[in-house]
Design an enzyme around this catalytic site. Structure first.
Site, mmCIF file in Angstrom:
data_model
loop_
_atom_site.group_PDB
_atom_site.id
_atom_site.type_symbol
_atom_site.label_atom_id
_atom_site.label_comp_id
_atom_site.label_asym_id
_atom_site.label_seq_id
_atom_site.Cartn_x
_atom_site.Cartn_y
_atom_site.Cartn_z
ATOM 1 N N LYS A 206 -17.780 -10.375 -16.490
ATOM 2 C CA LYS A 206 -18.854 -9.679 -17.086
ATOM 3 C C LYS A 206 -19.407 -8.737 -16.398
ATOM 4 O O LYS A 206 -19.457 -7.436 -17.048
ATOM 5 C CB LYS A 206 -19.812 -10.722 -17.849
ATOM 6 C CG LYS A 206 -20.824 -9.987 -18.684
ATOM 7 C CD LYS A 206 -20.140 -9.076 -19.898
ATOM 8 C CE LYS A 206 -21.130 -8.152 -20.729
ATOM 9 N NZ LYS A 206 -22.268 -9.160 -21.185
ATOM 10 N N CYS A 260 -27.230 -4.485 -20.544
ATOM 11 C CA CYS A 260 -26.162 -4.609 -19.659
ATOM 12 C C CYS A 260 -25.763 -3.823 -18.583
ATOM 13 O O CYS A 260 -25.868 -4.094 -17.208
ATOM 14 C CB CYS A 260 -25.183 -5.093 -20.646
ATOM 15 S SG CYS A 260 -25.305 -6.452 -21.965
#
Length: 399
Positions: A206, A260
């Site tokens: 990720k 993010c």
């Protein structure tokens, strides 16, 4: 199977609804009493296309309910924020307090057969920390704790589709935990595929995805700075360069925001500062972009006493997520320079966003100078009105 989703924010709530749609009995848990009351009252508290309708169906079918009390469950999903902070030396550090707190709460009701899935984006070795915390609270030996890491990989504005159709990475400390987690995602996914790996690889996967985006955006933002010095239209340049079949330069903007892309690269750099040179350079370029834009705006204004109207405060078009927004950073920099700033963020409910007056579109057009920081649909539909004012276009909206 009963699943409890801990944390009902931008990721947790859509995840809970999607799990309920797949037929699981889902309990949504959050420490924010107002969030629970809003959901129990029949309304969602975030902006996401199709989410209210899906929420109502899941509740009506009896598969989804909400509670302020954390009870026993077969599976616990942890979907809480993982922001960063700056230590006394100014270094970026991951703030894992929310993950640890959620783990300690789950550990108090955990049973040996239960599975804990961490969906939050985290630095390497966090799943191991979570297993240790769960063991401390539950008394279950750490090597018998079932922990899996399945980082979310969705984009606001298209969550309900991507939760069901994007491939998922399931990383676990044991093959048994990986199989348990994979079996859940396989019931949710319609087109996507589940890929199983170890927890450390899943954590890095990720971070790698979002850092890839950050580095590529940094290249586009750096081009915009260089083109400004050359008197070249960067948007035309990128359009022409992208005619090459193996080139796909992204669109520059006012910076990089969101929970993010603007955060995750720091998680890698924190642990590997000597190696992550490109990652650091990209972060610094993107964090500096609001300062570059502010300098350009001040230089183009007729008078510093003029009012600047900023079009867009969220971190990306057509969402209400303000986290790490470079548009907000731009406003604050302009305010520090003595500029009177107003903004139009149609997706924000408040009339004051972090000390920035948030006004209607009609009102923001009364400003002396406009700065376009986002391509909200509202702005796209009113390009002719924007063009009547002096403006600085950060995102190529007026192309």
């Amino acid at each position: 199977m009963k699943i409890t989703v801990m944390g009902l924010g931008y990721i947790g709530l859509p995840t809970a609804i999607t799990l309920a749609e797949a037929g699981f009995e889902v309990c949504g848990f959050d420490v924010n009493k107002k969030t629970i009351e809003t959901l129990q009252g029949g309304h969602i508290h975030i902006v996401e296309p199709g989410l209210q309708e899906a929420f109502e169906k899941a509740v009506a079918h009896g598969h989804l309910h909400f509670s302020e009390e954390l009870g026993k469950s077969d599976v616990f999903y942890i979907s809480v924020p993982t922001p960063f902070f700056k230590d006394e030396n100014g270094s970026h550090k991951a703030d894992l307090r929310f993950v640890e707190s959620a783990g300690r709460m789950a550990g108090k009701v955990l049973e040996p057969s239960n599975l804990v899935i961490l969906e939050s984006t985290v630095p390497p070795h966090t799943s191991e920390m979570l297993a240790r915390v769960l063991s401390e609270e539950s008394g279950i030996p750490m090597n018998e704790i079932h922990v899996a890491h399945c980082p979310e990989r969705v984009i606001p504005g298209n969550m309900m589709y991507e939760l069901k159709n994007n491939d998922r990475i399931v990383g676990a400390r044991t093959p048994e935990a990986a199989e348990m987690a994979a079996s859940i995602y396989e019931k949710v996914l319609e087109k996507g595929v589940v890929h199983k790996t170890d927890d450390l690889t899943a954590e890095m996967c990720k971070l790698t995805e979002n850092t890839f985006r950050d580095v590529n955006i940094a290249y586009a933002n750096e081009l915009s700075v260089i083109c400004d010095k050359m008197g070249i239209d960067v948007f035309e340049l990128i359009k022409l360069a992208n005619c090459h079949p193996r080139v796909n330069i992204l669109t520059p903007g006012v910076g990089v925001g969101g929970h993010c892309i603007a955060v995750d690269p720091w998680f890698i750099y924190e642990q590997f500062p000597a190696e992550a040179k490109v990652i650091l350079a990209a972060r610094e370029r993107n964090e500096n972009k609001p300062h570059f834009v502010a300098d350009k705006v001040v230089a183009r204004m007729k008078k510093v006493t003029d009012t600047v109207g900023v079009l867009g405060l969220s971190y990306k078009p057509d969402v209400d997520d303000l986290r790490e927004s470079p548009s907000i950073e731009l406003c604050h920099i302009l305010q520090e320079k003595g500029v009177k700033v107003i903004a139009c963020e149609p997706f924000a409910k408040d009339t004051d966003v972090q000390n920035i007056p948030n006004v209607s579109f009609e009102e923001v057009l009364k400003a002396d100078y406009l700065v376009i920081t986002l391509g909200h649909t509202l702005f796209k539909e009113n390009k002719d009105k924007i063009a009547e004012k002096p403006y600085f276009d950060c995102v190529g909206l007026m192309e």
